[in-house]
Design an enzyme around this catalytic site. Structure first.
Site, PDB file in Angstrom:
ATOM      1  N   SER A  56     -13.753  -4.255   0.898  1.00 53.32           N
ATOM      2  CA  SER A  56     -14.692  -3.707  -0.101  1.00 53.32           C
ATOM      3  C   SER A  56     -16.145  -3.997   0.271  1.00 53.32           C
ATOM      4  O   SER A  56     -16.938  -4.434  -0.564  1.00 53.32           O
ATOM      5  CB  SER A  56     -14.387  -4.249  -1.500  1.00 53.32           C
ATOM      6  OG  SER A  56     -13.191  -3.715  -2.000  1.00 53.32           O
ATOM      7  N   LEU A  65     -18.427  -1.982   0.601  1.00 53.07           N
ATOM      8  CA  LEU A  65     -19.266  -1.078  -0.193  1.00 53.07           C
ATOM      9  C   LEU A  65     -18.998  -1.238  -1.684  1.00 53.07           C
ATOM     10  O   LEU A  65     -19.330  -0.360  -2.481  1.00 53.07           O
ATOM     11  CB  LEU A  65     -19.040   0.371   0.239  1.00 53.07           C
ATOM     12  CG  LEU A  65     -19.361   0.680   1.698  1.00 53.07           C
ATOM     13  CD1 LEU A  65     -18.985   2.114   2.038  1.00 53.07           C
ATOM     14  CD2 LEU A  65     -20.830   0.419   2.000  1.00 53.07           C
ATOM     15  N   TYR A 100       0.828  -1.210   0.000  1.00 53.33           N
ATOM     16  CA  TYR A 100       0.000   0.000   0.000  1.00 53.33           C
ATOM     17  C   TYR A 100       0.862   1.259   0.000  1.00 53.33           C
ATOM     18  O   TYR A 100       1.947   1.258   0.548  1.00 53.33           O
ATOM     19  CB  TYR A 100      -0.899   0.024   1.240  1.00 53.33           C
ATOM     20  CG  TYR A 100      -1.992  -1.016   1.261  1.00 53.33           C
ATOM     21  CD1 TYR A 100      -2.303  -1.793   0.149  1.00 53.33           C
ATOM     22  CD2 TYR A 100      -2.731  -1.238   2.423  1.00 53.33           C
ATOM     23  CE1 TYR A 100      -3.312  -2.745   0.197  1.00 53.33           C
ATOM     24  CE2 TYR A 100      -3.746  -2.183   2.473  1.00 53.33           C
ATOM     25  CZ  TYR A 100      -4.028  -2.933   1.363  1.00 53.33           C
ATOM     26  OH  TYR A 100      -5.020  -3.883   1.413  1.00 53.33           O
ATOM     27  N   LYS A 156     -22.668   6.905  -5.739  1.00 53.16           N
ATOM     28  CA  LYS A 156     -22.003   8.072  -6.333  1.00 53.16           C
ATOM     29  C   LYS A 156     -21.669   7.888  -7.811  1.00 53.16           C
ATOM     30  O   LYS A 156     -21.366   8.863  -8.498  1.00 53.16           O
ATOM     31  CB  LYS A 156     -20.741   8.420  -5.550  1.00 53.16           C
ATOM     32  CG  LYS A 156     -19.643   7.367  -5.555  1.00 53.16           C
ATOM     33  CD  LYS A 156     -18.513   7.812  -4.638  1.00 53.16           C
ATOM     34  CE  LYS A 156     -17.416   6.773  -4.515  1.00 53.16           C
ATOM     35  NZ  LYS A 156     -16.371   7.186  -3.549  1.00 53.16           N
TER      36      LYS A 156
END
Length: 352
Positions: A235, A237, A53, A245
């Protein structure tokens, strides 16, 4: 916030985990530190990272930066004893170690490197980001081909890696171990080999899981329940698809899809932004509105009703997004809404 133990380990964590994969890319360091402060304010003490990351995109020059940002926050605040830190060793990737698979020696070296970046003497949960033999994660399930796998070679690899992990546990460098993007067969074998050699058992498995992606619900759930392994669901969402969105083709400035497109990607949220995926996301949004819920809060609350141990990982690019997520964490999902979600799942199965 409620606290739970990871699988059969002694590691206790907050019921919700803060994801950090945008720290150092979409989320600047000062904002990342503010997010960790805000998480701690509501007793969200569990934080997940990885050596590769930040992501979206992964770049050679930023590998390890998210861990460094966490490390500087720990050093500045003195909060190490108030939080639980998870991180991961990268599977074969051209951006890390030129695609070389990891073995026991690599694990040992990478644990030490993560400890230095995190500025700590211990990692609460150390995970294998994806298997060296391959994975059906990241939308690879549509063409998954395990025919080239060698069982004897895989088991030998597991013994080697578990030996290194056992040494790290004995040295106090890590407290518990886990997997990520693993299969039911893989999870079972890691548990079997750990029992065979007296190594540490897997306490957690970090796989994608959301109302739109429920591959975990059958074989993996059965293994996890019987082997006492906690799902860390990433994840939840659907990379923002479930927030609404992206409705009507919108690509908001600064969103994950926009950043992906700006850096040469397709902007399809890792294969999630399909026609069926959009239709399913809109259906869940309508359902939430009908019941007076924000869809973001509904999805997280739904995860906590599942018939297996699960700790959702919530991640936010901005403080506003994180505060919005936090605002709904104390709501319990009504049974009728849970049943409606199950009916929607049948109407929109695996839409990507």
């Amino acid at each position: 916030m409620e606290r739970v133990k990871l699988g059969g380990s002694a590691v206790e964590v907050s019921r919700i985990c803060l994801g950090t994969m945008t720290f150092g890319n979409q989320t600047a360091e000062a904002e990342a530190h503010a997010q960790m402060d805000a998480a701690l304010e509501v007793a969200m003490t569990f934080m997940d990272c990885a050596e590769m990351y930040p992501v979206n995109p992964v770049r050679r020059e930023t590998v390890g930066l998210s861990e460094e940002i966490i490390g500087r926050w720990l050093a500045r605040t003195g909060n190490r004893d108030r939080v639980e830190i998870a991180t991961k060793i990268t599977g074969p990737s051209q951006m890390v170690r030129d695609g070389a698979p990891f073995d026991g020696a690599t694990v040992t070296a990478c644990i030490d490197a993560s400890l230095r970046r995190l500025q700590t003497d211990r990692i609460d949960l150390y995970q294998l980001h994806w298997p060296v033999r391959g994975s059906y994660g990241f939308r690879q399930n549509w063409a998954f081909d395990p025919s080239g796998q060698d069982k004897a070679q895989t088991l030998a690899h597991m013994r080697d890696v578990l030996g290194a992990l056992s040494d790290a546990v004995d040295a106090g460098k890590i407290r518990a171990v886990g997997l990520s993007n693993e299969s039911a067969w893989g999870l079972t074998r890691w548990c079997d080999v750990a029992d065979e050699i007296g190594g540490p058992r897997m306490a957690a498995i970090q796989n994608e899981y959301s109302p739109l992606y429920r591959l975990y619900d059958t074989d993996l759930a059965e293994v996890a329940v019987n082997e006492d392994v906690t799902l860390l669901s990433y994840s939840p969402l659907a990379a923002g698809l479930l927030t609404g969105k992206y409705a009507s083709g919108a690509i908001p400035e600064g969103s994950r899809a926009a950043v992906d497109k700006a850096t040469g990607g397709q902007g399809n949220l890792g294969g999630r932004k399909t026609d069926r995926g959009m239709a399913a996301a809109e259906a869940y949004g309508r359902l939430a509105a009908e019941h007076g819920w924000d869809v973001v809060h509904m999805v997280i609350a739904w995860q906590l009703t599942r018939p297996f141990k699960v700790v959702p990982i919530i991640g936010a690019t901005t403080m506003d997004q994180l505060r919005h997520l936090i605002a709904g964490l104390d709501r319990d999902l009504p049974d009728e809404l849970r049943r409606r979600i199950e009916r929607l799942h049948r109407a929109h199965p695996l839409p990507y």
